[in-house]
Design an enzyme around this catalytic site. Sequence first.
Site, PDB file in Angstrom:
ATOM      1  N   ASP A 171      -3.259  -3.183  -2.871  1.00  0.00           N
ATOM      2  CA  ASP A 171      -1.769  -2.938  -3.016  1.00  0.00           C
ATOM      3  C   ASP A 171      -0.956  -3.718  -2.115  1.00  0.00           C
ATOM      4  OD1 ASP A 171       0.022  -2.104  -4.327  1.00  0.00           O
ATOM      5  OD2 ASP A 171      -0.599  -0.061  -4.736  1.00  0.00           O
ATOM      6  N   ASP A 232       5.087  -1.222 -11.775  1.00  0.00           N
ATOM      7  CA  ASP A 232       4.173  -0.279 -11.956  1.00  0.00           C
ATOM      8  C   ASP A 232       3.959   0.334 -13.631  1.00  0.00           C
ATOM      9  OD1 ASP A 232       3.047  -0.359 -10.716  1.00  0.00           O
ATOM     10  OD2 ASP A 232       3.158   1.814  -9.248  1.00  0.00           O
TER      11      ASP A 232
END
Length: 437
Positions: A171, A232
């Site tokens: 990430d 997301d």
Amino acid sequence: MPWEPGFLFINREMDPSLVIFALAFSSATLALDNGLMRTPPMGWLAWERFRCDIDCRHDPSNCISEWLFRDMADRLAEDGWRELGYVYINIDDCWSSMDRDKEGRLQSDPDRFPSGIPKLARYVHDRGLKLGIYGDLGMHTCGGYPGTTLDTVAIDAQTFADWGVDMLKLDGCYSNSTVQEEGYPLMSKALNATGRPIAYSCSWPAYEGGLPPKVNYTQLGEICNLWRNYDDIQDSWDSVLDIVDWFSTNQDVLQPAAGPGKWNDPDMLIIGNFGLSLEQSRSQMALWAIMAAPLFMSNDLRTLSNEARAILQNKVLIQINQDPLGIQGKRLLQEKSRIEVFWRPLSESASALLFFSRRSDMPYRYKNALSQLGYTDGNYKVYDVFTGKTMPVLTHDMYFSVSINPSGVVMWLLSPIVHRGKAHSTGNPSLLHNHVE
Ligand SMILES: *[C@@H]1O[C@H](CO)[C@@H](O)[C@H](O)[C@H]1NC(C)=O
Ligand SMILES: *[C@@H]1O[C@H](CO)[C@@H](O)[C@H](O)[C@H]1NC(C)=O
Ligand SMILES: *[C@@H]1O[C@H](CO)[C@@H](O)[C@H](O)[C@H]1NC(C)=O
């Protein structure tokens, strides 16, 4: 039932301008040379459904812990998922301790992962599955756990390899463009240097807006097996639509970037959770298959409904998603009627067509002919992916009509019927992709 039995054929004159023999897309760029993920990866990923629930005292069966991952590994192994290709079981954020060990290595939370990651990896491998883990290129992970800074890239790669990890999602919270530009390629090299094949998922493009010139998809294909391009996913139909719209709007940039070993990742499947109706669940699965998307479910496999399971375990849908050519599909049409048509070329001159309704009134009868969708002269065998029925043979210039439920889909797998000495290709709908009725 999305398929309408009153299938309608109307012969019409063939329009020679629509007879196109060129083969669809080609992909000349190189992929990350670790031999992994020649077809889109499939498995289970904790994040969307279980987030950063670390309250094992009050929520023991849902907290991020070794028990959750063992439970899901058991389900993948025992409920028919593994045989269908769902082999990755992936940890996301909030697995680690707040501190590195005295050698500077990441370590798992001692209370929630008392047996440690190596033992969990063995448990997963013993069941014929692969283990994925999560890191963050920055000062902290998004959840505030220790990040991987440029000076810890090598030690973290080695730690994951030593533990027997098979995939890393890296990430990008708490870092900046400079660090990411250096760090994502660095981690790719570091994973390679461990000698263990570890698939590499890069969140980098999502932090740079997902588009050139800030994002270089040629480079991504050379250093990552998959990458998150966009936001997301959340447990809602709005979120699915937002993702599909972004990927479709930017498909001319994204589509050529994908191929064996290198995939665009529109994020997890949320089928089986709370936000999607049955029609919408079918739509997500079908759209993800068209997009050659990784199929990482984020749901509770222990309590999945039979309806959700049937969608996620649909063999023909999975076969379409996993087609060995690895060519990502495209949206061909956005009709004024709010019907959208998607298409993906498959091996052996087969193809998938998807009719998607953005309507909110009632089932809509959509009429068209294959010739209008870029298909060339010929006869096609048509299999309805959700009803499991083979339809009457369709000639390219016959009109057909399908009934599509609101926010639902009808999906076809088409195979040309080849006559001796004369093969038919699936045409080149890319030439038609701007056409709006
Ligand atoms: C990016 O982050 C690094 C490490 O925290 C820092 O040294 C550098 O100054 C930052 N660069 C910019 C442009 O903010
Ligand atoms: C490392 O990279 C080389 C060259 O690209 C490749 O042949 C090899 O298979 C890679 N090894 C691993 C473990 O990824
Ligand atoms: C993108 O990356 C490729 C491969 O690393 C490189 O050859 C190319 O010059 C880059 N393109 C741009 C615009 O930076």
